[in-house]
Design a protein around this motif. Structure first.
Motif, PDB file in Angstrom:
ATOM      1  N   VAL A 175     -13.138  -4.999 -13.243  1.00  0.00           N
ATOM      2  CA  VAL A 175     -13.424  -5.239 -11.828  1.00  0.00           C
ATOM      3  C   VAL A 175     -12.815  -4.097 -11.018  1.00  0.00           C
ATOM      4  CG1 VAL A 175     -13.513  -7.745 -12.002  1.00  0.00           C
ATOM      5  CG2 VAL A 175     -11.365  -6.667 -11.436  1.00  0.00           C
ATOM      6  N   ASN A 176     -13.400  -3.842  -9.882  1.00  0.00           N
ATOM      7  CA  ASN A 176     -12.849  -2.868  -8.940  1.00  0.00           C
ATOM      8  C   ASN A 176     -12.281  -3.639  -7.762  1.00  0.00           C
ATOM      9  OD1 ASN A 176     -13.486  -0.337 -10.220  1.00  0.00           O
ATOM     10  ND2 ASN A 176     -15.609  -0.885  -9.871  1.00  0.00           N
ATOM     11  N   ALA A 196      -9.052   0.262  -6.948  1.00  0.00           N
ATOM     12  CA  ALA A 196      -8.294   0.289  -8.202  1.00  0.00           C
ATOM     13  C   ALA A 196      -9.118  -0.440  -9.252  1.00  0.00           C
ATOM     14  CB  ALA A 196      -6.947  -0.389  -8.019  1.00  0.00           C
ATOM     15  N   THR A 197      -9.094   0.052 -10.474  1.00  0.00           N
ATOM     16  CA  THR A 197      -9.857  -0.556 -11.556  1.00  0.00           C
ATOM     17  C   THR A 197      -8.928  -1.392 -12.426  1.00  0.00           C
ATOM     18  OG1 THR A 197     -11.363   1.326 -11.549  1.00  0.00           O
ATOM     19  CG2 THR A 197     -11.412  -0.083 -13.482  1.00  0.00           C
ATOM     20  N   PHE A 198      -9.298  -2.664 -12.606  1.00  0.00           N
ATOM     21  CA  PHE A 198      -8.514  -3.594 -13.399  1.00  0.00           C
ATOM     22  C   PHE A 198      -9.363  -4.205 -14.495  1.00  0.00           C
ATOM     23  CE2 PHE A 198      -6.259  -3.811  -9.310  1.00  0.00           C
ATOM     24  CZ  PHE A 198      -4.951  -3.630  -9.739  1.00  0.00           C
ATOM     25  N   LEU A 199      -8.719  -4.582 -15.565  1.00  0.00           N
ATOM     26  CA  LEU A 199      -9.331  -5.424 -16.574  1.00  0.00           C
ATOM     27  C   LEU A 199      -9.010  -6.852 -16.175  1.00  0.00           C
ATOM     28  CD1 LEU A 199     -10.934  -5.088 -19.173  1.00  0.00           C
ATOM     29  CD2 LEU A 199      -8.807  -5.309 -20.415  1.00  0.00           C
ATOM     30  N   CYS A 200     -10.017  -7.672 -16.035  1.00  0.00           N
ATOM     31  CA  CYS A 200      -9.858  -9.038 -15.549  1.00  0.00           C
ATOM     32  C   CYS A 200     -10.084 -10.022 -16.694  1.00  0.00           C
ATOM     33  CB  CYS A 200     -10.867  -9.292 -14.433  1.00  0.00           C
ATOM     34  SG  CYS A 200     -10.890 -10.976 -13.814  1.00  0.00           S
ATOM     35  N   ILE A 201      -9.104 -10.845 -16.963  1.00  0.00           N
ATOM     36  CA  ILE A 201      -9.219 -11.936 -17.926  1.00  0.00           C
ATOM     37  C   ILE A 201      -9.368 -13.191 -17.084  1.00  0.00           C
ATOM     38  CG2 ILE A 201      -8.068 -13.175 -19.792  1.00  0.00           C
ATOM     39  CD1 ILE A 201      -6.511 -10.534 -20.345  1.00  0.00           C
ATOM     40  N   LYS A 218      -4.055  -3.255 -15.132  1.00  0.00           N
ATOM     41  CA  LYS A 218      -4.583  -1.921 -14.818  1.00  0.00           C
ATOM     42  C   LYS A 218      -5.391  -1.434 -16.017  1.00  0.00           C
ATOM     43  CE  LYS A 218      -4.744   1.775 -12.210  1.00  0.00           C
ATOM     44  NZ  LYS A 218      -5.807   1.841 -11.280  1.00  0.00           N
ATOM     45  N   TYR A 219      -6.656  -1.062 -15.789  1.00  0.00           N
ATOM     46  CA  TYR A 219      -7.565  -0.736 -16.887  1.00  0.00           C
ATOM     47  C   TYR A 219      -7.175   0.544 -17.621  1.00  0.00           C
ATOM     48  CZ  TYR A 219     -11.678   0.507 -19.510  1.00  0.00           C
ATOM     49  OH  TYR A 219     -12.524   0.860 -20.520  1.00  0.00           O
ATOM     50  N   ARG A 220      -7.146   0.443 -18.945  1.00  0.00           N
ATOM     51  CA  ARG A 220      -6.981   1.583 -19.851  1.00  0.00           C
ATOM     52  C   ARG A 220      -7.815   1.285 -21.090  1.00  0.00           C
ATOM     53  NH1 ARG A 220      -2.260  -0.336 -18.484  1.00  0.00           N
ATOM     54  NH2 ARG A 220      -1.480  -1.127 -20.449  1.00  0.00           N
ATOM     55  N   LEU A 234      -6.540  -3.916 -28.512  1.00  0.00           N
ATOM     56  CA  LEU A 234      -5.529  -4.970 -28.487  1.00  0.00           C
ATOM     57  C   LEU A 234      -6.146  -6.328 -28.145  1.00  0.00           C
ATOM     58  CD1 LEU A 234      -2.695  -3.051 -26.635  1.00  0.00           C
ATOM     59  CD2 LEU A 234      -2.834  -3.544 -29.075  1.00  0.00           C
ATOM     60  N   LEU A 235      -7.035  -6.340 -27.170  1.00  0.00           N
ATOM     61  CA  LEU A 235      -7.688  -7.591 -26.786  1.00  0.00           C
ATOM     62  C   LEU A 235      -8.607  -8.110 -27.882  1.00  0.00           C
ATOM     63  CD1 LEU A 235      -8.501  -6.904 -23.055  1.00  0.00           C
ATOM     64  CD2 LEU A 235      -6.925  -8.597 -23.959  1.00  0.00           C
ATOM     65  N   ARG A 236      -9.219  -7.207 -28.638  1.00  0.00           N
ATOM     66  CA  ARG A 236     -10.124  -7.610 -29.720  1.00  0.00           C
ATOM     67  C   ARG A 236      -9.407  -8.434 -30.798  1.00  0.00           C
ATOM     68  NH1 ARG A 236     -14.876  -6.988 -28.044  1.00  0.00           N
ATOM     69  NH2 ARG A 236     -15.582  -4.956 -27.366  1.00  0.00           N
ATOM     70  N   LYS A 237      -8.103  -8.302 -30.894  1.00  0.00           N
ATOM     71  CA  LYS A 237      -7.341  -9.102 -31.850  1.00  0.00           C
ATOM     72  C   LYS A 237      -7.397 -10.589 -31.496  1.00  0.00           C
ATOM     73  CE  LYS A 237      -3.892  -5.633 -33.048  1.00  0.00           C
ATOM     74  NZ  LYS A 237      -2.446  -5.336 -33.068  1.00  0.00           N
ATOM     75  N   TYR A 238      -7.581 -10.894 -30.213  1.00  0.00           N
ATOM     76  CA  TYR A 238      -7.516 -12.272 -29.733  1.00  0.00           C
ATOM     77  C   TYR A 238      -8.833 -12.796 -29.170  1.00  0.00           C
ATOM     78  CZ  TYR A 238      -2.640 -10.981 -30.023  1.00  0.00           C
ATOM     79  OH  TYR A 238      -1.434 -10.523 -30.477  1.00  0.00           O
ATOM     80  N   TRP A 239      -9.693 -11.901 -28.707  1.00  0.00           N
ATOM     81  CA  TRP A 239     -10.928 -12.277 -28.017  1.00  0.00           C
ATOM     82  C   TRP A 239     -12.120 -11.789 -28.816  1.00  0.00           C
ATOM     83  CZ3 TRP A 239     -12.740 -15.389 -24.469  1.00  0.00           C
ATOM     84  CH2 TRP A 239     -13.928 -15.097 -23.815  1.00  0.00           C
ATOM     85  N   ARG A 240     -12.987 -12.698 -29.207  1.00  0.00           N
ATOM     86  CA  ARG A 240     -14.180 -12.356 -30.009  1.00  0.00           C
ATOM     87  C   ARG A 240     -15.418 -12.159 -29.147  1.00  0.00           C
ATOM     88  NH1 ARG A 240     -11.513 -10.340 -33.689  1.00  0.00           N
ATOM     89  NH2 ARG A 240     -10.358 -11.714 -35.048  1.00  0.00           N
ATOM     90  N   GLY A 241     -15.335 -12.534 -27.891  1.00  0.00           N
ATOM     91  CA  GLY A 241     -16.472 -12.393 -26.994  1.00  0.00           C
ATOM     92  C   GLY A 241     -16.656 -10.968 -26.513  1.00  0.00           C
ATOM     93  N   GLU A 242     -17.642 -10.773 -25.659  1.00  0.00           N
ATOM     94  CA  GLU A 242     -17.939  -9.458 -25.093  1.00  0.00           C
ATOM     95  C   GLU A 242     -16.852  -9.061 -24.092  1.00  0.00           C
ATOM     96  OE1 GLU A 242     -21.379  -7.328 -22.367  1.00  0.00           O
ATOM     97  OE2 GLU A 242     -21.634  -9.388 -23.023  1.00  0.00           O
ATOM     98  N   ILE A 243     -16.540  -7.787 -24.082  1.00  0.00           N
ATOM     99  CA  ILE A 243     -15.646  -7.224 -23.066  1.00  0.00           C
ATOM    100  C   ILE A 243     -16.483  -6.267 -22.243  1.00  0.00           C
ATOM    101  CG2 ILE A 243     -13.576  -5.860 -22.611  1.00  0.00           C
ATOM    102  CD1 ILE A 243     -12.436  -6.911 -25.260  1.00  0.00           C
ATOM    103  N   GLN A 244     -16.733  -6.604 -20.999  1.00  0.00           N
ATOM    104  CA  GLN A 244     -17.612  -5.818 -20.140  1.00  0.00           C
ATOM    105  C   GLN A 244     -16.844  -4.644 -19.539  1.00  0.00           C
ATOM    106  OE1 GLN A 244     -19.661  -8.320 -17.331  1.00  0.00           O
ATOM    107  NE2 GLN A 244     -19.676  -9.999 -18.761  1.00  0.00           N
ATOM    108  N   THR A 245     -17.151  -3.442 -20.000  1.00  0.00           N
ATOM    109  CA  THR A 245     -16.481  -2.254 -19.468  1.00  0.00           C
ATOM    110  C   THR A 245     -17.423  -1.418 -18.653  1.00  0.00           C
ATOM    111  OG1 THR A 245     -16.920  -1.042 -21.494  1.00  0.00           O
ATOM    112  CG2 THR A 245     -14.820  -2.133 -21.328  1.00  0.00           C
TER     113      THR A 245
END
Length: 69
Positions: free
Chosen positions: A12-13, A23-28, A50-52, A58-69
């Motif tokens: 998200v921005n 600012a660009t963030f990764l939103c859970i 903060k998005y990197r 790291l998130l793929r270890k816990y989340w099997r769904g899509e990560i929208q980048t």
């Protein structure tokens, strides 16, 4: 927030002021439809990081769904 509650992960921005840069963030999020858009307020139903690109594996270890980048 538990992983079972997560409905969406994506970028998200955040731009609360019309004349400043965003600012660009990764939103859970507990809700769908948050990712991929400009937000003006931070929600209590989300975790913002903060998005990197290095966060994605790291998130793929816990989340099997899509990560929208």
């Amino acid at each position: 927030m538990k992983w079972e509650e997560v409905e969406e992960i994506g970028v998200v921005n955040y731009g609360p002021y019309p004349v400043s840069t965003t600012a660009t963030f990764l939103c859970i999020s507990k809700e769908r439809g948050r990712a991929g858009r400009l937000i003006l307020n931070l929600s209590k139903d989300c975790i913002y990081i903060k998005y990197r690109k290095s966060l994605i594996p790291l998130l793929r270890k816990y989340w099997r769904g899509e990560i929208q980048t």
